[in-house]
Design a protein around this motif. Sequence first.
Motif, PDB file in Angstrom:
ATOM      1  N   PHE A  91       0.871  -1.182   0.000  1.00 31.88           N
ATOM      2  CA  PHE A  91       0.000   0.000   0.000  1.00 31.88           C
ATOM      3  C   PHE A  91       0.906   1.230   0.000  1.00 31.88           C
ATOM      4  CE2 PHE A  91      -4.175  -1.677   2.080  1.00 31.88           C
ATOM      5  CZ  PHE A  91      -4.118  -2.837   1.318  1.00 31.88           C
ATOM      6  N   ILE A  92       0.562   2.245  -0.801  1.00 30.64           N
ATOM      7  CA  ILE A  92       1.449   3.391  -0.955  1.00 30.64           C
ATOM      8  C   ILE A  92       0.633   4.670  -1.102  1.00 30.64           C
ATOM      9  CG2 ILE A  92       1.625   2.945  -3.451  1.00 30.64           C
ATOM     10  CD1 ILE A  92       4.473   4.070  -3.345  1.00 30.64           C
ATOM     11  N   SER A  93       1.076   5.730  -0.417  1.00 30.60           N
ATOM     12  CA  SER A  93       0.393   7.026  -0.439  1.00 30.60           C
ATOM     13  C   SER A  93       1.393   8.122  -0.761  1.00 30.60           C
ATOM     14  CB  SER A  93      -0.262   7.313   0.918  1.00 30.60           C
ATOM     15  OG  SER A  93      -0.748   8.641   0.968  1.00 30.60           O
ATOM     16  N   PHE A  94       1.015   8.995  -1.685  1.00 27.54           N
ATOM     17  CA  PHE A  94       1.864  10.119  -2.074  1.00 27.54           C
ATOM     18  C   PHE A  94       1.375  11.444  -1.489  1.00 27.54           C
ATOM     19  CE2 PHE A  94       2.439   6.862  -5.292  1.00 27.54           C
ATOM     20  CZ  PHE A  94       3.801   6.893  -5.548  1.00 27.54           C
ATOM     21  N   ASP A  95       0.266  11.453  -0.770  1.00 31.29           N
ATOM     22  CA  ASP A  95      -0.313  12.713  -0.277  1.00 31.29           C
ATOM     23  C   ASP A  95      -0.528  12.682   1.236  1.00 31.29           C
ATOM     24  OD1 ASP A  95      -2.457  10.993  -0.057  1.00 31.29           O
ATOM     25  OD2 ASP A  95      -3.863  12.235  -1.190  1.00 31.29           O
ATOM     26  N   ASP A  96       0.481  12.174   1.952  1.00 33.91           N
ATOM     27  CA  ASP A  96       0.458  12.131   3.417  1.00 33.91           C
ATOM     28  C   ASP A  96      -0.729  11.342   3.951  1.00 33.91           C
ATOM     29  OD1 ASP A  96       1.529  12.596   5.928  1.00 33.91           O
ATOM     30  OD2 ASP A  96       0.456  14.499   6.196  1.00 33.91           O
ATOM     31  N   ARG A  97      -1.025  10.223   3.267  1.00 34.88           N
ATOM     32  CA  ARG A  97      -1.970   9.199   3.730  1.00 34.88           C
ATOM     33  C   ARG A  97      -3.429   9.609   3.637  1.00 34.88           C
ATOM     34  NH1 ARG A  97       1.474   8.333   9.159  1.00 34.88           N
ATOM     35  NH2 ARG A  97       1.628  10.561   8.804  1.00 34.88           N
ATOM     36  N   LYS A  98      -3.714  10.663   2.887  1.00 34.36           N
ATOM     37  CA  LYS A  98      -5.125  11.013   2.655  1.00 34.36           C
ATOM     38  C   LYS A  98      -5.768  10.012   1.692  1.00 34.36           C
ATOM     39  CE  LYS A  98      -4.259  15.990   3.250  1.00 34.36           C
ATOM     40  NZ  LYS A  98      -2.773  15.895   3.316  1.00 34.36           N
ATOM     41  N   HIS A  99      -5.008   9.628   0.674  1.00 34.63           N
ATOM     42  CA  HIS A  99      -5.428   8.621  -0.294  1.00 34.63           C
ATOM     43  C   HIS A  99      -4.268   7.644  -0.495  1.00 34.63           C
ATOM     44  CE1 HIS A  99      -7.673  12.331  -1.188  1.00 34.63           C
ATOM     45  NE2 HIS A  99      -8.683  11.532  -1.486  1.00 34.63           N
ATOM     46  N   TYR A 100      -4.583   6.459  -0.940  1.00 36.43           N
ATOM     47  CA  TYR A 100      -3.516   5.475  -1.135  1.00 36.43           C
ATOM     48  C   TYR A 100      -3.938   4.448  -2.179  1.00 36.43           C
ATOM     49  CZ  TYR A 100      -6.417   2.559   1.894  1.00 36.43           C
ATOM     50  OH  TYR A 100      -7.469   1.862   2.420  1.00 36.43           O
ATOM     51  N   TYR A 101      -2.925   3.774  -2.724  1.00 33.29           N
ATOM     52  CA  TYR A 101      -3.120   2.670  -3.659  1.00 33.29           C
ATOM     53  C   TYR A 101      -2.863   1.367  -2.916  1.00 33.29           C
ATOM     54  CZ  TYR A 101      -2.263   6.440  -7.051  1.00 33.29           C
ATOM     55  OH  TYR A 101      -2.304   7.625  -7.763  1.00 33.29           O
ATOM     56  N   ASN A 102      -3.707   0.373  -3.107  1.00 36.87           N
ATOM     57  CA  ASN A 102      -3.436  -0.964  -2.581  1.00 36.87           C
ATOM     58  C   ASN A 102      -3.137  -1.891  -3.756  1.00 36.87           C
ATOM     59  OD1 ASN A 102      -6.448  -0.429  -2.800  1.00 36.87           O
ATOM     60  ND2 ASN A 102      -6.509  -2.679  -2.660  1.00 36.87           N
ATOM     61  N   ILE A 103      -1.930  -2.448  -3.736  1.00 36.33           N
ATOM     62  CA  ILE A 103      -1.445  -3.317  -4.802  1.00 36.33           C
ATOM     63  C   ILE A 103      -1.315  -4.722  -4.228  1.00 36.33           C
ATOM     64  CG2 ILE A 103       0.435  -3.749  -6.429  1.00 36.33           C
ATOM     65  CD1 ILE A 103       1.073  -0.749  -6.256  1.00 36.33           C
ATOM     66  N   GLU A 104      -2.130  -5.645  -4.709  1.00 37.52           N
ATOM     67  CA  GLU A 104      -2.217  -6.985  -4.130  1.00 37.52           C
ATOM     68  C   GLU A 104      -2.027  -8.023  -5.229  1.00 37.52           C
ATOM     69  OE1 GLU A 104      -5.874  -7.262  -1.894  1.00 37.52           O
ATOM     70  OE2 GLU A 104      -5.853  -5.121  -1.397  1.00 37.52           O
ATOM     71  N   PHE A 105      -1.098  -8.975  -4.993  1.00 42.62           N
ATOM     72  CA  PHE A 105      -0.835 -10.027  -5.975  1.00 42.62           C
ATOM     73  C   PHE A 105      -0.756 -11.377  -5.275  1.00 42.62           C
ATOM     74  CE2 PHE A 105       0.127  -6.606  -8.766  1.00 42.62           C
ATOM     75  CZ  PHE A 105       0.098  -7.116 -10.068  1.00 42.62           C
ATOM     76  N   GLY A 116      -8.078   5.246  -3.363  1.00 42.84           N
ATOM     77  CA  GLY A 116      -9.073   6.079  -2.714  1.00 42.84           C
ATOM     78  C   GLY A 116      -8.648   6.420  -1.301  1.00 42.84           C
ATOM     79  N   SER A 117      -9.604   6.875  -0.505  1.00 46.19           N
ATOM     80  CA  SER A 117      -9.359   7.197   0.896  1.00 46.19           C
ATOM     81  C   SER A 117      -9.647   5.956   1.739  1.00 46.19           C
ATOM     82  CB  SER A 117     -10.268   8.351   1.325  1.00 46.19           C
ATOM     83  OG  SER A 117     -11.607   7.896   1.462  1.00 46.19           O
ATOM     84  N   PRO A 118      -9.360   6.011   3.045  1.00 46.73           N
ATOM     85  CA  PRO A 118      -9.657   4.848   3.895  1.00 46.73           C
ATOM     86  C   PRO A 118     -11.131   4.482   3.939  1.00 46.73           C
ATOM     87  CG  PRO A 118      -8.119   6.310   4.994  1.00 46.73           C
ATOM     88  CD  PRO A 118      -8.590   7.047   3.779  1.00 46.73           C
ATOM     89  N   ASP A 119     -12.007   5.429   3.621  1.00 46.25           N
ATOM     90  CA  ASP A 119     -13.434   5.139   3.551  1.00 46.25           C
ATOM     91  C   ASP A 119     -13.683   4.230   2.346  1.00 46.25           C
ATOM     92  OD1 ASP A 119     -16.161   5.039   3.307  1.00 46.25           O
ATOM     93  OD2 ASP A 119     -16.468   7.210   3.293  1.00 46.25           O
ATOM     94  N   GLY A 176       3.854   4.195   3.263  1.00 41.90           N
ATOM     95  CA  GLY A 176       3.353   2.923   2.770  1.00 41.90           C
ATOM     96  C   GLY A 176       3.531   1.816   3.784  1.00 41.90           C
ATOM     97  N   ASN A 177       3.021   0.652   3.431  1.00 40.56           N
ATOM     98  CA  ASN A 177       3.193  -0.528   4.258  1.00 40.56           C
ATOM     99  C   ASN A 177       3.208  -1.757   3.350  1.00 40.56           C
ATOM    100  OD1 ASN A 177       3.621  -1.935   6.622  1.00 40.56           O
ATOM    101  ND2 ASN A 177       1.759  -1.202   7.643  1.00 40.56           N
ATOM    102  N   LEU A 212       8.642   5.986   3.527  1.00 43.69           N
ATOM    103  CA  LEU A 212       9.424   5.476   2.412  1.00 43.69           C
ATOM    104  C   LEU A 212      10.137   6.655   1.769  1.00 43.69           C
ATOM    105  CD1 LEU A 212       6.655   3.248   0.736  1.00 43.69           C
ATOM    106  CD2 LEU A 212       8.171   2.636   2.621  1.00 43.69           C
ATOM    107  N   VAL A 213      11.458   6.593   1.720  1.00 46.44           N
ATOM    108  CA  VAL A 213      12.268   7.689   1.206  1.00 46.44           C
ATOM    109  C   VAL A 213      12.878   7.276  -0.135  1.00 46.44           C
ATOM    110  CG1 VAL A 213      14.238   9.211   1.645  1.00 46.44           C
ATOM    111  CG2 VAL A 213      12.809   8.416   3.554  1.00 46.44           C
ATOM    112  N   PHE A 214      12.710   8.126  -1.140  1.00 45.99           N
ATOM    113  CA  PHE A 214      13.370   7.901  -2.423  1.00 45.99           C
ATOM    114  C   PHE A 214      14.807   8.438  -2.302  1.00 45.99           C
ATOM    115  CE2 PHE A 214       8.965   7.603  -3.644  1.00 45.99           C
ATOM    116  CZ  PHE A 214       8.969   6.643  -4.650  1.00 45.99           C
TER     117      PHE A 214
END
Length: 215
Positions: A91-105, A116-119, A176-177, A212-214
């Motif tokens: 899971f990764i967020s670029f906007d300070d955890r307001k929205h995030y992507y969940n990538i599952e394989f 989306g958001s946590p909602d 992210g996590n 996560l630091v680039f």
Amino acid sequence: MKKLTMLPIASNLTGSLNFNQLSDLVGDFEWHTLDHSNWNESYPYKPQVKFKIGYTKNELLLRFDVAEEQLRGNYSDVNQNVWEDSCVEFFISFDDRKHYYNIEFNLIGTGLIGYGSPDKSTRNRLSAAEIETVQAFSMIERHSGTDKRWSMIQVIPLAVFKFDDTSDLKGKTIHGNFYKCGDNLKNPHFLSWNKIDNPTPNFHLPKFFGELVFG
């Protein structure tokens, strides 16, 4: 809160790729472990899971190594319930955890990506065409012994993160996590890299993402 630095990869991930070539590109990178079995009283089984991650100008490269007692890969179509199989997640967020992507394989490379958001009512799945731009390379080791081992390398185009500006990430800190689950395995489990403090299993809690630091 945990923190990790993602190192740059010099090569462009273009052309015909394979597991061994990609593995070599991050061969010297640091391994990180999924130490937290957050709901240990209800789900005591804890597979061994580690990962490493790097990036190029256009992609993330993420490798998971897993040792677990049961392998399950029932879902073969994108956006199916891959979390019920032997599954790794990022899971990764670029906007300070307001929205995030969940990538599952799951272990056979079937993917699900949401945003989306946590909602959960605000979350949507990416299209099959977008998800299939993520290349997944799996290797399963079959040998005698209690645990079965498998590895996965994902090449994730930054274009997948279409709701955010990923044009210049070097030096930036995001959140992210990383997770391992298997809801329908004989011993379900819910592991994470950064600890989750919640009474019931739930990965969709970005307040518990690490940094996560680039690099």
